[in-house]
Enzyme design. Structure first.
Site, PDB file in Angstrom:
ATOM      1  CD  GLU A   1      -2.961   1.423   0.531  1.00  0.00           C
ATOM      2  OE1 GLU A   1      -3.731   0.618  -0.081  1.00  0.00           O
ATOM      3  OE2 GLU A   1      -3.156   2.611   0.186  1.00  0.00           O
TER       4      GLU A   1
ATOM      5  CB  THR B   1      -5.535  -0.709  -3.082  1.00  0.00           C
ATOM      6  OG1 THR B   1      -5.216   0.326  -2.723  1.00  0.00           O
ATOM      7  CG2 THR B   1      -5.314  -2.351  -2.764  1.00  0.00           C
TER       8      THR B   1
ATOM      9  CG  HIS C   1      -5.407   3.244   3.443  1.00  0.00           C
ATOM     10  ND1 HIS C   1      -5.795   4.515   3.538  1.00  0.00           N
ATOM     11  CD2 HIS C   1      -5.670   2.212   1.773  1.00  0.00           C
ATOM     12  CE1 HIS C   1      -6.391   4.469   1.998  1.00  0.00           C
ATOM     13  NE2 HIS C   1      -6.731   3.526   1.901  1.00  0.00           N
TER      14      HIS C   1
ATOM     15  CG  ASP D   1      -0.824  -0.222  -3.817  1.00  0.00           C
ATOM     16  OD1 ASP D   1      -0.347   1.221  -3.476  1.00  0.00           O
ATOM     17  OD2 ASP D   1      -2.304  -0.069  -2.829  1.00  0.00           O
ATOM     18  CG  HIS D   2      -1.951   3.257  -5.009  1.00  0.00           C
ATOM     19  ND1 HIS D   2      -1.929   4.248  -3.389  1.00  0.00           N
ATOM     20  CD2 HIS D   2      -3.145   2.366  -4.432  1.00  0.00           C
ATOM     21  CE1 HIS D   2      -2.979   3.999  -2.647  1.00  0.00           C
ATOM     22  NE2 HIS D   2      -3.229   3.086  -2.746  1.00  0.00           N
TER      23      HIS D   2
HETATM   24  C1  GP9 Z   1      -8.933  -1.637   0.617  1.00  0.00           C
HETATM   25  C2  GP9 Z   1      -7.487  -1.370   0.586  1.00  0.00           C
HETATM   26  C3  GP9 Z   1      -7.329   0.270   0.454  1.00  0.00           C
HETATM   27  O1  GP9 Z   1      -9.611  -3.132   0.735  1.00  0.00           O
HETATM   28  O2  GP9 Z   1      -7.621  -1.618  -1.007  1.00  0.00           O
HETATM   29  O3  GP9 Z   1      -6.674   0.839  -0.478  1.00  0.00           O
HETATM   30  P1  GP9 Z   1      -6.698   2.578  -1.678  1.00  0.00           P
HETATM   31  O4  GP9 Z   1      -8.019   1.352  -2.901  1.00  0.00           O
HETATM   32  O5  GP9 Z   1      -8.102   2.937  -0.767  1.00  0.00           O
HETATM   33  O6  GP9 Z   1      -5.919   2.565  -1.720  1.00  0.00           O
END
Ligand code: GP9
Length: 409
Positions: free
Chosen positions: A39, A81, A194, A256-257
């Site tokens: 994340e 995500t 997050h 992821d981002h």
């Molecule tokens: C929660 C997660 C949230 O399941 O995927 O991440 P996000 O998409 O808000 O970066």
């Protein structure tokens, strides 16, 4: 329409005709695959120190001892995500509006887990959050995921932010994996880091003196959070080693981002030297990719690659033939042709960066020569822009028309 079907099929045939086996082709055939999708992990924290201390000592070591792509870019859109998962699994682009996971959960896919299943793999995802979030429980079977370990499947542990902490989650996932029949494909989606990256006091282990001001609290929190996640990843990899699993596993780690920090977060902009729009754009899209392929010598690859390239590249390393599938991405070993195209048409190649204008008019975008940061006329960016736009269109057609069901196999 019939036209769309044959146009897309021709396009994929053309892409597949260009595919060549990479230097690690088949090297991880039959190995387990563990994909650790982290994340909000961005590349700018790697190999950097704060007050003389490494932010990510474990990722730094893993990058040095394995294959490392410092010029790897994330292509997520509003699906965040879930878009990163989607890019990994399908090598299709995220949608411009909404998210593919929500809009096209019941489509037919030619996805990495399904492909590995055909090669005899068990497939699963570990993510300690609600199974219904991002529609995961609907789309996973379509992608070929056998088992989804979601919030209820984990034992209680300290919650940080949205879910049980990454250290406990990784620990429990590892114990479970150790019981799996081999080979297996496990996609782990972490969550502790997050936004807004707040950590309990006792887990803020990095000395972030100098980043504590009100405006920069966000940046400070991010550093603490990533430092914690790095430690959890280090422990997980040590655990794999101790269980004798690392030599039998292809381990893939990527971010992821982006963090969502903007050009207004002063400490972030200063730390990354992202003062001008070009540097900010590139830094913000840049996430690390580390590949552990048992037996491969450590190496850093400077070419541009992107999340879209993961599926074809992994299939090749795992002894499959990406040309038998419908992937938009390319083999990321190709040092010349790398291009990361983003949902709005912006792109990065080894030579050029193009920042699309928010009004969608090509001529209002900005084209840069990356070596010098010099602004160019937009004509210089037209060719790669057109190629990327074509890919976006093919991807959209495939999703809207559920075309993968209709192609002749
Ligand atoms: C929660 C997660 C949230 O399941 O995927 O991440 P996000 O998409 O808000 O970066």
């Amino acid at each position: 329409s019939e036209d769309e079907i044959s146009e897309s099929q021709d396009w994929f045939d053309g892409r597949n005709a260009e595919r060549m086996p990479g230097p690690y082709s088949g090297m991880a055939e039959g190995k387990n695959v563990i994909v650790l999708q982290v994340e909000a992990l961005q590349n700018f924290v790697l190999n950097r120190e704060v007050n003389g201390e490494e932010i990510t000592p474990n990722l730094n070591r893993l990058a040095q001892e394995n294959l490392y792509f410092p010029n790897f870019y994330e292509q997520t859109a509003l699906g965040r995500t879930s878009d990163a998962e989607f890019l990994l699994n399908t090598s299709l682009y995220p949608t411009a509006e909404g998210s593919a996971y929500m809009l096209y959960a019941e489509n037919t896919y030619d996805a990495l887990p399904s492909i590995l299943k055909e090669q005899g793999y068990g497939t699963n995802v570990f993510h300690p959050y609600k199974a219904s979030f991002w529609n995961r429980y609907i789309i996973y079977p379509q992608l070929g995921i056998d088992t989804f370990y979601s919030d209820d499947d984990f034992e209680e542990a300290e919650v940080i932010g949205w879910a049980i902490n990454d250290e406990a989650m990784l620990d429990q996932s590892l114990e479970e994996m150790a019981t799996f029949t081999e080979p297996f494909y496990s996609h782990i989606v972490t969550l502790t880091s997050h936004h807004p990256f707040e950590m309990p006091e006792e887990l803020q282990l990095l000395n972030t003196e100098g980043y504590d001001g009100y405006q920069d609290r966000h940046f400070k929190n991010y550093l603490q959070s990533i430092h914690y996640v790095d430690q959890a990843i280090g422990k997980f990899v040590d655990g794999l080693e101790q269980k004798g699993m690392l030599d039998d596993t292809m381990l893939v780690i990527y971010g992821d981002h982006s963090t969502g920090m903007t050009a207004n977060t002063k400490a972030f902009v200063e730390f990354t030297e992202a003062e001008d729009p070009l540097n900010y754009f590139e830094t913000n899209k840049n996430v690390p990719l580390i590949l552990h392929i048992p037996g491969a010598e450590p190496k850093t690859f400077s070419q541009v690659a992107s999340q879209l390239d993961l599926a074809p590249t992994l299939v090749d390393v795992l002894g499959g033939d990406p040309a038998q599938h419908h992937f938009i991405g390319r083999n990321m070993w190709d040092a010349e042709g790398g291009r990361a195209t983003f949902r709005d048409g912006s792109f990065i190649t080894s030579e050029l960066s193009f920042i699309a204008s928010s009004d969608g008019i090509y001529d209002n975008g900005s084209c840069f020569w990356r070596m010098t940061g010099e602004a160019m006329g937009v004509e210089a960016c037209e060719e790669p822009f057109k190629e990327g736009s074509k890919e976006l269109q093919i991807s959209d057609d495939v999703l809207r028309g559920d075309l993968l069901k209709k192609f002749e196999r």
